[in-house]
Each structure stands twice: as structure tokens, then as C-alpha cells.
Design an enzyme around this catalytic site. Structure first.
Site, PDB file in Angstrom:
ATOM      1  N   HIS A  60       0.795  -1.073  -0.049  1.00  0.00           N
ATOM      2  CA  HIS A  60       0.055  -0.152   0.036  1.00  0.00           C
ATOM      3  C   HIS A  60       0.864   1.198   0.122  1.00  0.00           C
ATOM      4  O   HIS A  60       0.609   2.275  -0.729  1.00  0.00           O
ATOM      5  CB  HIS A  60      -0.962   0.041   1.316  1.00  0.00           C
ATOM      6  CG  HIS A  60      -1.791  -1.177   1.676  1.00  0.00           C
ATOM      7  ND1 HIS A  60      -2.794  -1.467   0.933  1.00  0.00           N
ATOM      8  CD2 HIS A  60      -1.053  -2.293   2.370  1.00  0.00           C
ATOM      9  CE1 HIS A  60      -3.102  -2.618   1.273  1.00  0.00           C
ATOM     10  NE2 HIS A  60      -2.493  -3.220   2.350  1.00  0.00           N
TER      11      HIS A  60
HETATM   12  C1  BDR Z   1      -2.464   0.487   5.746  1.00  0.00           C
HETATM   13  O1  BDR Z   1      -2.281  -0.071   6.965  1.00  0.00           O
HETATM   14  C2  BDR Z   1      -1.129  -0.208   7.531  1.00  0.00           C
HETATM   15  O2  BDR Z   1      -1.152  -1.527   8.325  1.00  0.00           O
HETATM   16  C3  BDR Z   1      -0.351  -0.256   6.404  1.00  0.00           C
HETATM   17  O3  BDR Z   1       1.042   0.201   6.680  1.00  0.00           O
HETATM   18  C4  BDR Z   1      -0.807   0.653   5.280  1.00  0.00           C
HETATM   19  O4  BDR Z   1      -0.470   2.054   5.536  1.00  0.00           O
HETATM   20  C5  BDR Z   1      -3.036  -0.253   4.828  1.00  0.00           C
HETATM   21  O5  BDR Z   1      -4.345  -0.366   5.170  1.00  0.00           O
END
Ligand code: BDR
Ligand code: CA
Length: 344
Positions: free
Chosen positions: A269
């Protein structure tokens, strides 16, 4: 010409990958790192950021953020990112120190130091950015660009059935941020609205053992390709120190995704947000109005996009709706591979 970039992270396996991408990007200069409580408590996020700088030989100011969201109690995600937030990886010890000022102040100082030029990237809960806005309400017009990894648009959540993690941890902060950017830019051309990358987009960016092996090869590192059949927690034997840390971090993330029935892969992400911060053309976006559900008993933290303008409000975001994962991974592997090779 290098782009000044300020990064707000809750490091976090994929936050660490995002930071390394920025360190390895010759077109970026990371001018500050804000540590936000999220995946792990903020003290651990600070340790991870400082340890990563030590590993990568980078000198960048790191600031500690609030220990709690603006209103809600903090939740953390060690099940997803490991007990220290970076999976099975161990970062080197360091004498590096945090800045004397906090992360909210760091946002404001960076924006004032590069008026109209600074690119902000937020890949954690938006707590510090909301606190920064309270100190400096003109922040939306001081920044050149803001990219946020958060939310989930017409798509399921990863924290509740409808809410994504970063927004879910601090929904009030997220609502403040979207409202402030909308108030500052909503009646103008949408170019200055924050680019918001939700799960609907970032879940297209799936790191696999094969891609990770390509990264090791690009770094000229020895490495044994990972497999779902490996014992859990098998440590990397990569000869390159950065590749070894990234492999140890990613293995935990692969195992987590596997346990969620998503396959032996992991969604990057936050690296997508970092890449888009430097090159918005990597994604296609649609301007719209988004808001955060703050009161729903089942839907708190949900991000709602008003595609048809039924609210009659000005747009406050550019929502990412299209991406080519191949273009992203080719660039990610080229940049991080070359950076690791220089370190090795
Ligand atoms: C987001 O949640 C976190 O756990 C990850 O680092 C990312 O930024 C994804 O939903
Ligand atoms: Ca994150």
C-alpha cells in the site's frame, strides 16, 4: 531537480518499503520523517525509522508524534507487522536522536521551509497532520502536493468490514484533514486536492516471492527465493544487508496475508503512495468529495465517496481509481535494487 518530500509513517513493513523507495529515488530529497502511532506504538515507530536510517546511511530528521489518536484510543497491528512493526527483521542499533520538536511541528516547519514546493506523503493514521493543521491552518496552501494512503472506496475494509486501517485508527483526524483541504481548494481546479489511495487501488500492488527475488537480483545480492513451504520465520540469507532486512520484513507480511486467505503475497500500500508522490501519472484519479463516518455503530471509520455529488459539496480529494502494477514494480525494483547495490 529534486523534489523535497516530507513523509508521515507508522513504520510498519510497507511503510519501511516506502521509505526505502524514497531514499533510493534520485528525484526526491526526504527532508523530514514524522512518526505516527498506528501499526505499533509511536516509540517503536521512532525506533524503526531511526534504525532504518542507520541501515541505509541516511541523515534525515525524525520527529515523534502523538502517542494517541486525536480522540479515539490507540489500536496497534502487531499481528500484521510483527511485534516490532518490521516483521522478522532486526534493524541495527543507532545513536541517532529524535528532533527536539514533535511531528506536528515538523510538518509545519517543513512546509514553511519549502513554501509551494513541499510534497507530503502520509502512510499512517492522519493524527499528526490533523494536529499540524490546528497549528498552521494554511498548510493546504503551503504544500505543493499531498498523497495519502488511506480509505477504501466502493470496496471492503481491512480493519472492519468497511473501514481501512489508517482511517480506522484515527477517523476524527482524517475527517479534519479532508475538510481542511476541501475548504482551501474545493472551489478551484482539482490539481491541489490530496491524492487519496485506498485499498481499492493499493491491493492491486501485490509483492510476491518472485518479485522479491527480482529485487535481490537487481541489488546483485545472493538470495534464496522464498516459498510458502518454508518454515515460518525462516531468516534471509541475502548477502546484501538491506535486501536481508526487506526479505525478513516481507516474510512476516507474506505469512499474514496467507493467513487471511489472500495468498503468499503482500500488498505494498504505502510504497505506491510514495511512488505517486514523486509521479502522480502512475495512477488515474477522479475528483470527488469524500468524508469519514464518525458515528456509525457498524461503519465508524468508513470512507464514503460522493461520486454523484448528492451532498452538493465541493470536491476535497482525487481518488486513485487506476494503476498498472507492472509499471510500479519495474520502477520499485530498479530504484530500490540500485540503492541496495550501492549500500552493499
Ligand atoms: C495501511 O495499514 C497499515 O497497516 C499499512 O502500513 C498501510 O499503511 C493499509 O491499510
Ligand atoms: Ca502504514
Amino acid at each position: 531537480m529534486t523534489l523535497p518530500v516530507f513523509v508521515d509513517v507508522d513504520t510498519g513493513v510497507d511503510d519501511a518499503m516506502a521509505l526505502v523507495y524514497l531514499f533510493g529515488s534520485d528525484d526526491a530529497e526526504v527532508v523530514g520523517i514524522a512518526s505516527t502511532a498506528g501499526n505499533v506504538p509511536v516509540q517503536q515507530v521512532c525506533r524503526n525509522n531511526l534504525g532504518l536510517l542507520e541501515l541505509c546511511g541516511m541523515d534525515i530528521p525524525v520527529s515523534k508524534g502523538s502517542e494517541q489518536p486525536v480522540k479515539a484510543p490507540l489500536r496497534t497491528a502487531e499481528d500484521t507487522h510483527g511485534p516490532e512493526g518490521i516483521g522478522y527483521a532486526r534493524l541495527p542499533p543507532t545513536n541517532r536522536q529524535l528532533t527536539a520538536y514533535d511531528a506536528a511541528e515538523a510538518w509545519v516547519l517543513a512546509a514553511q521551509a519549502y513554501p509551494g514546493e513541499l510534497i507530503g506523503v502520509a502512510t499512517g493514521p492522519l493524527t499528526n497532520l490533523a494536529l499540524a493543521l490546528r497549528k498552521e491552518p494554511t498548510l493546504p496552501t503551503l504544500l505543493r502536493r499531498l498523497v495519502i494512503m488511506g480509505g477504501s472506496f466502493d470496496y471492503r475494509g481491512n480493519t472492519t468490514p468497511v473501514a481501512e486501517w489508517n482511517i480506522s485508527v484515527d477517523p476524527e483526524a482524517a475527517a479534519e484533514v479532508f475538510a481542511a483541504w476541501g475548504a482551501a481548494w474545493g472551489s478551484q481546479e482539482p490539481t491541489h486536492l490530496p491524492i487519496v489511495l485506498g485499498l481499492n487501488l493499493t491491493e492491486n500492488i501485490a509483492m510476491t516471492p518472485a518479485l522479491l527475488n527480482r529485487l535481490a537480483t537487481a541489488a546483485e545480492s545472493s538470495s534464496i527465493p522464498m516459498s510458502v513451504l518454508d518454515d515460518r520465520g525462516t531468516r534471509s540469507v541475502a548477502s546484501n544487508p538491506l535486501i536481508a532486512v526487506l526479505e525478513d520484513a516481507m516474510r512476516f507480511y507474506f505469512e499474514f496475508h496467507f493467513d487471511q486467505d489472500e495468498g503468499y503475497l503482500a500488498h505494498l500500500h504505502d510504497p505506491l503512495a510514495a511512488a505517486v508522490a514523486l509521479d502522480p501519472d502512475l495512477v488515474t484519479c477522479r475528483p470527488t468529495t469524500i468524508d469519514v463516518e464518525l458515528t456509525g455503530t457498524l461503519t465508524r471509520g468508513m470512507t464514503i465517496a460522493d461520486w454523484s455529488n448528492r451532498w452538493g459539496r465541493e470536491p476535497n480529494a482525487l481518488i486513485g481509481v487506476g494503476v498498472d502494477p507492472k509499471v510500479f514494480f519495474d520502477r520499485f525494483i530498479a530504484r530500490v535494487g540500485a540503492f541496495a547495490r550501492r549500500l552493499g
